[in-house]
Each structure stands twice: as structure tokens, then as C-alpha cells.
Design an enzyme around this catalytic site. Sequence first.
Site, PDB file in Angstrom:
ATOM      1  N   TYR A  54      28.716  -5.620  47.660  1.00 17.54           N
ATOM      2  CA  TYR A  54      28.192  -4.590  48.565  1.00 17.54           C
ATOM      3  C   TYR A  54      29.212  -4.181  49.620  1.00 17.54           C
ATOM      4  O   TYR A  54      29.200  -3.038  50.085  1.00 17.54           O
ATOM      5  CB  TYR A  54      26.855  -5.037  49.183  1.00 17.54           C
ATOM      6  CG  TYR A  54      25.750  -4.950  48.161  1.00 17.54           C
ATOM      7  CD1 TYR A  54      25.163  -3.726  47.851  1.00 17.54           C
ATOM      8  CD2 TYR A  54      25.344  -6.069  47.454  1.00 17.54           C
ATOM      9  CE1 TYR A  54      24.198  -3.625  46.871  1.00 17.54           C
ATOM     10  CE2 TYR A  54      24.373  -5.988  46.464  1.00 17.54           C
ATOM     11  CZ  TYR A  54      23.804  -4.757  46.187  1.00 17.54           C
ATOM     12  OH  TYR A  54      22.847  -4.648  45.208  1.00 17.54           O
ATOM     13  N   ARG A  57      31.015  -1.512  47.933  1.00 18.44           N
ATOM     14  CA  ARG A  57      30.215  -0.285  47.886  1.00 18.44           C
ATOM     15  C   ARG A  57      30.222   0.399  49.258  1.00 18.44           C
ATOM     16  O   ARG A  57      30.293   1.603  49.370  1.00 18.44           O
ATOM     17  CB  ARG A  57      28.754  -0.591  47.496  1.00 18.44           C
ATOM     18  CG  ARG A  57      28.542  -1.334  46.179  1.00 18.44           C
ATOM     19  CD  ARG A  57      28.676  -0.442  44.975  1.00 18.44           C
ATOM     20  NE  ARG A  57      30.039  -0.035  44.712  1.00 18.44           N
ATOM     21  CZ  ARG A  57      31.007  -0.850  44.261  1.00 18.44           C
ATOM     22  NH1 ARG A  57      30.782  -2.115  44.028  1.00 18.44           N
ATOM     23  NH2 ARG A  57      32.213  -0.399  44.053  1.00 18.44           N
ATOM     24  N   GLN A  87      16.319   7.230  45.447  1.00  8.31           N
ATOM     25  CA  GLN A  87      16.524   5.847  45.020  1.00  8.31           C
ATOM     26  C   GLN A  87      17.911   5.383  45.440  1.00  8.31           C
ATOM     27  O   GLN A  87      18.268   4.230  45.254  1.00  8.31           O
ATOM     28  CB  GLN A  87      16.410   5.755  43.490  1.00  8.31           C
ATOM     29  CG  GLN A  87      15.025   6.098  42.969  1.00  8.31           C
ATOM     30  CD  GLN A  87      15.053   6.307  41.461  1.00  8.31           C
ATOM     31  OE1 GLN A  87      15.027   5.356  40.690  1.00  8.31           O
ATOM     32  NE2 GLN A  87      15.108   7.559  41.042  1.00  8.31           N
ATOM     33  N   ASN A  88      18.692   6.327  45.982  1.00  9.17           N
ATOM     34  CA  ASN A  88      20.070   5.992  46.346  1.00  9.17           C
ATOM     35  C   ASN A  88      20.123   5.259  47.673  1.00  9.17           C
ATOM     36  O   ASN A  88      19.351   5.537  48.581  1.00  9.17           O
ATOM     37  CB  ASN A  88      20.917   7.266  46.426  1.00  9.17           C
ATOM     38  CG  ASN A  88      20.969   7.985  45.090  1.00  9.17           C
ATOM     39  OD1 ASN A  88      20.684   7.376  44.064  1.00  9.17           O
ATOM     40  ND2 ASN A  88      21.326   9.252  45.101  1.00  9.17           N
ATOM     41  N   ASP A  90      22.982   5.310  49.394  1.00 12.68           N
ATOM     42  CA  ASP A  90      23.995   5.981  50.212  1.00 12.68           C
ATOM     43  C   ASP A  90      23.311   6.878  51.244  1.00 12.68           C
ATOM     44  O   ASP A  90      22.097   7.082  51.202  1.00 12.68           O
ATOM     45  CB  ASP A  90      24.971   6.778  49.317  1.00 12.68           C
ATOM     46  CG  ASP A  90      24.296   7.942  48.577  1.00 12.68           C
ATOM     47  OD1 ASP A  90      23.688   8.806  49.248  1.00 12.68           O
ATOM     48  OD2 ASP A  90      24.372   7.999  47.335  1.00 12.68           O
ATOM     49  N   HIS A 105      14.942   2.433  47.848  1.00 15.19           N
ATOM     50  CA  HIS A 105      15.633   1.186  47.493  1.00 15.19           C
ATOM     51  C   HIS A 105      16.563   0.661  48.580  1.00 15.19           C
ATOM     52  O   HIS A 105      17.476  -0.103  48.300  1.00 15.19           O
ATOM     53  CB  HIS A 105      16.407   1.387  46.173  1.00 15.19           C
ATOM     54  CG  HIS A 105      15.503   1.588  44.994  1.00 15.19           C
ATOM     55  ND1 HIS A 105      15.913   2.117  43.800  1.00 15.19           N
ATOM     56  CD2 HIS A 105      14.179   1.325  44.845  1.00 15.19           C
ATOM     57  CE1 HIS A 105      14.889   2.174  42.953  1.00 15.19           C
ATOM     58  NE2 HIS A 105      13.819   1.710  43.576  1.00 15.19           N
ATOM     59  N   GLY A 170      19.167  13.721  38.709  1.00 11.09           N
ATOM     60  CA  GLY A 170      20.072  12.611  38.419  1.00 11.09           C
ATOM     61  C   GLY A 170      19.462  11.230  38.438  1.00 11.09           C
ATOM     62  O   GLY A 170      20.034  10.312  39.013  1.00 11.09           O
ATOM     63  N   SER A 172      17.578   8.348  35.684  1.00  8.05           N
ATOM     64  CA  SER A 172      17.206   8.068  34.297  1.00  8.05           C
ATOM     65  C   SER A 172      15.707   7.780  34.185  1.00  8.05           C
ATOM     66  O   SER A 172      15.189   7.630  33.093  1.00  8.05           O
ATOM     67  CB  SER A 172      18.003   6.867  33.790  1.00  8.05           C
ATOM     68  OG  SER A 172      17.720   5.742  34.588  1.00  8.05           O
TER      69      SER A 172
HETATM   70  N1  APR Z   1      24.720  15.063  38.016  1.00 10.27           N
HETATM   71  C1  APR Z   1      23.397  14.804  37.796  1.00 10.27           C
HETATM   72  N2  APR Z   1      22.969  13.762  37.067  1.00 10.27           N
HETATM   73  C2  APR Z   1      23.900  12.944  36.536  1.00 10.27           C
HETATM   74  C3  APR Z   1      25.286  13.142  36.720  1.00 10.27           C
HETATM   75  C4  APR Z   1      25.689  14.265  37.501  1.00 10.27           C
HETATM   76  N3  APR Z   1      26.963  14.532  37.721  1.00 10.27           N
HETATM   77  N4  APR Z   1      25.946  12.156  36.065  1.00 10.27           N
HETATM   78  C5  APR Z   1      25.011  11.370  35.497  1.00 10.27           C
HETATM   79  N5  APR Z   1      23.774  11.830  35.775  1.00 10.27           N
HETATM   80  C6  APR Z   1      22.468  11.310  35.376  1.00 10.27           C
HETATM   81  C7  APR Z   1      22.459  10.481  34.113  1.00 10.27           C
HETATM   82  O1  APR Z   1      22.332  11.329  32.967  1.00 10.27           O
HETATM   83  C8  APR Z   1      21.230   9.612  34.318  1.00 10.27           C
HETATM   84  O2  APR Z   1      20.050  10.235  33.839  1.00 10.27           O
HETATM   85  O3  APR Z   1      22.041  10.453  36.399  1.00 10.27           O
HETATM   86  C9  APR Z   1      21.142   9.490  35.846  1.00 10.27           C
HETATM   87  C10 APR Z   1      21.553   8.146  36.378  1.00 10.27           C
HETATM   88  O4  APR Z   1      20.644   7.188  35.965  1.00 10.27           O
HETATM   89  P1  APR Z   1      20.762   5.675  36.460  1.00 10.27           P
HETATM   90  O5  APR Z   1      22.209   5.270  36.395  1.00 10.27           O
HETATM   91  O6  APR Z   1      19.774   4.877  35.729  1.00 10.27           O
HETATM   92  O7  APR Z   1      20.403   5.761  38.018  1.00 10.27           O
HETATM   93  P2  APR Z   1      18.980   5.735  38.724  1.00 10.27           P
HETATM   94  O8  APR Z   1      17.958   6.421  37.893  1.00 10.27           O
HETATM   95  O9  APR Z   1      19.212   6.249  40.108  1.00 10.27           O
HETATM   96  O10 APR Z   1      18.690   4.196  38.787  1.00 10.27           O
HETATM   97  C11 APR Z   1      17.521   3.774  39.451  1.00 10.27           C
HETATM   98  O11 APR Z   1      18.200   1.477  39.276  1.00 10.27           O
HETATM   99  O12 APR Z   1      19.863  -0.134  39.519  1.00 10.27           O
HETATM  100  C12 APR Z   1      18.734   0.436  40.066  1.00 10.27           C
HETATM  101  O13 APR Z   1      18.063   0.376  42.308  1.00 10.27           O
HETATM  102  C13 APR Z   1      18.988   0.981  41.431  1.00 10.27           C
HETATM  103  O14 APR Z   1      18.176   2.988  42.477  1.00 10.27           O
HETATM  104  C14 APR Z   1      18.705   2.447  41.283  1.00 10.27           C
HETATM  105  C15 APR Z   1      17.708   2.469  40.146  1.00 10.27           C
END
Ligand code: APR
Length: 227
Positions: A54, A57, A87-88, A90, A105, A170, A172
Site C-alpha cells: 500500500y 500504491r 469502488q476505487n 484513489d 472500499h 470501468g 468488472s
Molecule cells: N476505461 C474503462 N474501463 C476499463 C479500462 C479503461 N481504460 N481499462 C480496463 N477497464 C475495465 C475492464 O474491462 C474491467 O471491466 O475496467 C474493469 C476493471 O475491473 P476490475 O479490475 O475487476 O476492477 P473493479 O471492478 O473495480 O474491482 C472491484 O475488486 O480487488 C477488488 O476492492 C477491489 O474495488 C476493487 C474491486
Amino acid sequence: MKKKIIVLTGAGMSADSGLKTFRDADGLWEGHDVMEVASPQGFRAQPKLVLQFYNERRRQLLQVEPNAGHKALVELELKYDVQIITQNVDDLHERAGSSKVLHLHGELFKVRSTAPPYTVYEWKKDLNLGDQCEMGNQLRPHIVWFGEEVPQLPKAAELTSKADILIIVGTSLQVYPAASLVYYARPGAPTYLVDPKPALTNSRDLNLKLIASKASEGVPKLVSSLL
Ligand code: APR
């Protein structure tokens, strides 16, 4: 009265600022298994490694800037009552100038005590073993780790249920309970998903419009169409 827009953001929102997403690289986050660096068990097993992770980060966050997507969401406030639920961890939405941001989060620039009363402190430097709260307890990152309660969830669900429009950027939508928020939206509420590789699996009930592009391009486009 202004229409209410809820913007649910995930790691992809900040990808164009240079912060890596979690699941785009084989489930590794900056080279680590997420459970190793983002769970209470991981912290108990290797506290030094987790704090170091962290710290990296936090240092990285000090070097990056909000992108065009974060900035466009600020413009949206001209016409709408905009609530961001992120969920970010930052602070790029805040730095861009968004006025209402709820962090599901936790926040990278905050730390908290590992024992009651779990006092939270602003923290922009490194956090090390031996850094303590006023009561003499070790401090830890103010981050919601896997398996931990999401204290802001009820508030986020309540806000989402009142939205006229939902924008998802952005994420998943794989991590619960955050992913369940979309189901609190009013049935039929227009929903936009900005993501170059969208996860549609649990969005099939939504009145969904897909914008398959990067946040820094898709969000400004969507915002100008809504203004
Ligand atoms: N612009 C928009 N979306 C994007 C980009 C971009 N440039 N690049 C990637 N993505 C998308 C990917 O296609 C994916 O669907 O962003 C998503 C990222 O998904 P994850 O990495 O799973 O992130 P997230 O959904 O925020 O994860 C949720 O998981 O690890 C934990 O607590 C953590 O808050 C986090 C949570």
C-alpha cells in the site's frame, strides 16, 4: 429539481490515469495475488509486505492525475444532481472536482487503528510497522479487504434506488456486494456502461446502453450527450 444520476465507478475509471486495474492481468494486482495483499488473513500473515504494497500504491497515487473521464463527470453537475459511488480507493474524483463521492472500499490516503475505536487518520506518507494510533495500536490502511464488512453499502444502495439515471464505468462487476448495487436501481432506469471489455453477465435485466470504450473517451462523449 435536477435529475439524479448515480455513477458507479471501478478500477477502469482510473486506468487512463495510469493506475492498474485488478483483473486485467490474470488476477494479479501489480504482481501480487489479491488475497495476499487485500485480505485480513494476508495482513496477519505478512503485515510488512502488505504495508509495503500500500505504500507503493500511495506513492503512485501522489504521481498521477485525474483523466478526461473524471473531469467530464464534474461537468455533469451543471445539469444533474450527481452522486459518485466508487469502488476505487484513489482520490481522483475528488481531485477532479466532483462534489459528492462515496468510497465503498475505503481510501488510500487514510489509515485507521487496528483496534477499537478504529480511529481514522489522513495519511499521505508511508505506513510502517510501529506506526500507532493515540491509544498505542498499530495502524493499517483504511481499505475494505476481502471478507470485511462494507460499511457504506446501505447508504450506497439507498442512493442508487433513488437514481433517475445510472452510469457504470470501468468495473468488472465481479466483486460483491458492490456488484449488487445495480439491482437497487429503479426498474427501467436508463443505464449506461462505459467499459472497453464490458462484463454484461449480471446486467441483463437493466435497460442498458453499452459504450465500449475507454473511460477517458467514453465518459466525455456520454456526458456531452446527456448535457
Ligand atoms: N476505461 C474503462 N474501463 C476499463 C479500462 C479503461 N481504460 N481499462 C480496463 N477497464 C475495465 C475492464 O474491462 C474491467 O471491466 O475496467 C474493469 C476493471 O475491473 P476490475 O479490475 O475487476 O476492477 P473493479 O471492478 O473495480 O474491482 C472491484 O475488486 O480487488 C477488488 O476492492 C477491489 O474495488 C476493487 C474491486
